[in-house]
Design a protein around this motif. Structure first.
Motif, short mmCIF file in Angstrom:
data_model
loop_
_atom_site.label_atom_id
_atom_site.label_comp_id
_atom_site.label_asym_id
_atom_site.label_seq_id
_atom_site.Cartn_x
_atom_site.Cartn_y
_atom_site.Cartn_z
N TRP A 193 34.92 23.79 43.60
CA TRP A 193 34.81 24.36 42.22
C TRP A 193 36.39 24.55 41.55
N SER A 194 37.45 24.62 42.46
CA SER A 194 38.59 24.79 41.82
C SER A 194 39.39 23.20 41.35
N SER A 195 38.78 22.30 42.16
CA SER A 195 39.34 21.01 41.66
C SER A 195 38.20 20.03 41.20
N ASP A 196 37.05 20.27 41.43
CA ASP A 196 36.03 18.99 40.72
C ASP A 196 35.31 19.86 39.70
N PRO A 197 35.32 19.30 38.48
CA PRO A 197 34.91 19.76 37.07
C PRO A 197 33.59 20.08 37.17
N TRP A 243 30.69 35.78 43.02
CA TRP A 243 30.06 34.30 43.15
C TRP A 243 31.45 33.72 43.79
N ARG A 244 32.68 33.98 43.01
CA ARG A 244 33.93 33.28 43.87
C ARG A 244 33.94 33.86 45.06
N THR A 245 33.85 34.99 45.53
CA THR A 245 33.83 35.38 47.03
C THR A 245 33.05 34.66 47.65
N MET A 246 31.81 34.25 47.35
CA MET A 246 30.97 33.61 48.24
C MET A 246 31.35 32.28 48.43
N PHE A 247 31.75 31.49 47.31
CA PHE A 247 32.27 30.20 47.09
C PHE A 247 33.79 29.95 47.28
N GLU A 248 34.40 30.87 47.93
CA GLU A 248 35.90 30.54 47.96
C GLU A 248 36.26 29.43 49.31
N PRO A 249 37.04 28.41 48.80
CA PRO A 249 36.98 27.62 49.90
C PRO A 249 37.52 27.88 51.40
N ASP A 250 36.82 27.20 51.99
CA ASP A 250 36.88 27.47 53.47
C ASP A 250 36.38 28.83 54.19
N ILE A 251 36.73 29.88 53.14
CA ILE A 251 36.45 31.36 53.81
C ILE A 251 35.07 31.83 53.41
N GLY A 252 34.74 31.55 51.87
CA GLY A 252 33.67 32.10 51.43
C GLY A 252 32.48 31.79 52.25
N MET A 253 31.59 32.74 52.14
CA MET A 253 30.66 32.77 52.99
C MET A 253 29.60 31.44 52.92
N ILE A 254 29.21 31.41 51.66
CA ILE A 254 28.30 30.09 51.15
C ILE A 254 29.19 28.70 51.77
N ASN A 255 30.53 28.77 51.18
CA ASN A 255 30.98 27.30 51.54
C ASN A 255 31.15 27.08 53.03
N GLY A 268 40.20 24.50 33.18
CA GLY A 268 40.96 23.50 34.18
C GLY A 268 40.25 23.19 35.06
N PRO A 269 40.41 22.06 35.83
CA PRO A 269 41.57 21.26 35.80
C PRO A 269 41.70 20.39 34.50
N ALA A 270 42.87 20.33 33.83
CA ALA A 270 43.25 19.51 32.66
C ALA A 270 42.14 19.53 31.85
N ARG A 271 41.96 20.82 31.35
CA ARG A 271 40.99 21.14 30.33
C ARG A 271 39.51 20.31 30.40
N LEU A 272 39.06 20.09 31.73
CA LEU A 272 37.92 19.17 31.89
C LEU A 272 36.68 20.30 31.70
N THR A 273 36.71 21.56 32.12
CA THR A 273 35.64 22.47 32.24
C THR A 273 35.53 23.17 31.18
#
Lengths: 277, 291
Positions: free
Chosen positions: B144-148, B119-131, B234-239
């Motif tokens: 997903w890496s910045s927004d909790p 699922w990370r592969t598909m949602f990798e920022p800019d290059i993941g297929m779904i993103n 993370g980020p900041a223990r929010l997830t």
């Protein structure tokens, strides 16, 4: 059953295709990508036609030489946990299928209750204890833990299967002078071969794939495959996707083939245990 | 031969010993640790309910409770809806049924680690297929890496993906046992398909549905790997979710006391959710009990 109209048939088929795609595409994507040359993996738009290469697998072999030792650990731990679970569950399942007493009922109820507890909590007391016993990073700890968390499910499955065997068979063998051990091994076990498969699937899949106990209780020599994959995933110098996909493919191929081969036993096991409690 | 002898107790002993040694005693011991301050290197110091006071005063803990609540409810009901739909779909007219069921249960064989990879592969920022596809049609990417919230959404999504086969099979087994005569009788009496579904089919599988619901509530609450491998909380223990909070307290900060208090909270919540089921099992089992 009523034969649906063509439109309904088409709609059903379309939904089934959609659902299959949702299940399988993430897996297919990673497996296919593991055979792509590294520079094509994130090509946009995605390349569908490419010359398959084993480059990623070769690099996995070269850069993560420990990976295949970890596969061996997984194999040993999975085989051990499955054997222990099925042996303990068959012997207990037989008693629960054939006998009744207040004490047995209490112990059976206890088996159901402990299934509800979250496994992660046992790491807290066991981590210091296992360190103190110098057992951390050994196969035996994971074998026993995995067996523990599946022995009650497996016992239930075995009980359900053994209940279906007519008692007359055992009584006949008993009259012929067979003892309990002989009856179990020669009469019961051959007749519950399906049950043995059903009872082993759940612990086998769990042990092969488990992450958190392996994370807590192994450091180096007993590490399992999922842990190494997670390590490849979190390599600091940026993820090496090709190697990651190759490792994931090697890990999932045997277990996926197994689950598909035994799918009807999965259903049989679930109905024997979970639905009836 | 039907007399219960000591050899029969010996036959249930191995299984029972495992459960007592590796679940019951540790669970009791967790309760004891939760009353102490203990870093595992030194001797435990009795602090009464201090650890509970500490976690209840910790905003990260409450955030973890809230995140667990969100993820569990999304996962359980998403999965139940999907599993129920698939169960009815597969129980009716369907060509190549075996093949399709094999495809549907495939995620059951996948470790959560590889599921995160997929699922990370598909949602990798800019290059993941779904993103990438989301961008192409003018929508925002899943950050997903910045927004909790986005991260928890991805956790729920991949959790549903990996656990739907289990729920589907449980419900499929139940749907397959609905007697055909009931449905036909309703049809002859002029019931619409919707009425048949609502008043007959759904009612007949209700026990299985409730058991699936209870089991999934309890098991979904254990979610750990999906979060840990995706964001480490993370980020900041929010997830963070409860299991991640427990793990971090124990194995990163060596606060076994607060970790045990968290564990005991998880244990109590699990048992409370299971209580109606356990109560029913208790009644059924002890009614049939001999002696």
């Amino acid at each position: 059953m009523l034969e649906p109209r063509p439109v309904a048939k088409a709609a059903r088929l379309a939904l089934a295709v959609l659902a299959s795609g949702w299940s399988v595409l993430p897996i297919a994507l990673v497996v296919l990508a593991s055979f792509k040359p590294p520079r094509d993996i994130f090509a946009i738009p995605p390349t569908l036609i490419f010359t398959p290469t084993l480059e990623n697998y070769v690099r996995l072999w070269e850069l993560w030489p420990g990976f295949f030792d970890n596969m061996r650990n997984s194999l040993i731990i999975t085989a051990g946990a499955t054997a222990v679970t099925v042996a303990f569950a068959s012997s207990a399942g037989y008693v629960y299928a054939r006998y009744a007493s207040r004490l047995l009922t209490i112990s059976a109820f206890f088996m159901i209750v402990v299934r509800m507890l979250p496994p992660i909590i046992v790491t807290l007391p066991l981590f210091p204890l296992i360190n103190w016993l110098r057992l951390n990073d050994t196969h035996i700890v994971l074998v026993l833990l995995y067996s523990t968390f599946f022995v009650s499910l497996a016992t239930w499955i075995m009980r359900a299967f053994i209940e279906q065997i007519p008692r007359e068979l055992e009584e006949a063998a008993f009259v012929d002078g067979a003892n309990l051990g002989q009856i179990l091994v020669r009469v019961i076990l051959p007749l519950v071969a399906n049950g043995l498969v059903a009872a082993s699937i759940f612990v086998l899949v769990f042990a092969w794939n488990e992450y958190i106990f392996a994370l807590v209780f192994t450091t180096r020599s007993a590490r399992t495959t999922p842990l190494v994959i997670s390590e490849i995933l979190s390599t600091v110098e940026g993820v090496d996707w090709g190697i990651l996909f190759a490792a994931a493919t090697v890990q999932l191929a045997p277990i996926l083939a197994f689950v598909i081969a035994v799918q009807r036993y999965v259903i049989a096991g679930l109905t024997a245990s979970a639905v009836k409690g | 031969m039907n007399r219960l002898r000591s050899v029969h107790y010996a036959m249930i002993a191995p299984a029972q010993v495992l459960l007592v040694a590796f679940i019951l005693l540790p669970a009791v011991y967790v309760g004891w640790i939760s009353l102490h301050r203990w870093s595992f290197a030194d001797d435990p110091v009795f602090v009464g309910l201090g650890n509970y006071a500490a976690i209840f005063a910790d905003r990260v803990f409450w955030r973890a409770v809230w995140n667990t609540f969100l993820v569990v409810n999304t996962v359980v009901y998403g999965e139940l809806a999907l599993g129920l739909g698939l169960a009815f779909l597969m129980a009716g007219w369907m060509p190549c049924k075996k093949l399709i069921i094999a495809l549907l249960i495939a995620p059951y064989a996948i470790t959560e680690v590889s599921a995160v990879v997929m699922w990370r592969t598909m949602f990798e920022p800019d290059i993941g297929m779904i993103n990438w596809a989301l961008m192409q049609i003018g929508l925002d990417q899943l950050e997903w890496s910045s927004d909790p919230n986005h991260a928890l959404f991805l956790v729920a999504l991949l959790s549903i993906w990996i656990h739907t086969p289990f729920t589907f099979l449980l419900l499929y087994a139940a749907v397959s046992t609905i007697p055909g005569e009931y449905v036909e009788a309703a049809h002859i009496d002029g019931a619409t398909p919707w009425q048949t579904f609502w008043h007959i089919k759904l009612r007949m599988i209700m026990p299985a549905l409730l058991i699936a619901l209870m089991f999934r509530y309890i098991t979904a609450m254990r979610v750990f790997g999906e979060v840990w491998l995706l964001t480490e909380g993370g980020p900041a223990r929010l997830t963070e979710v409860l299991a991640v909070y427990l793990y971090r307290q124990a194995f990163r900060y060596h606060e076994f006391g607060t970790a045990s208090a968290t564990g005991l909270a998880m244990l109590v919540i699990s048992l409370l959710i299971a209580l109606p089921y356990l109560h029913q099992m208790h009644r059924r089992m002890f009614r049939h009990a001999g002696a």
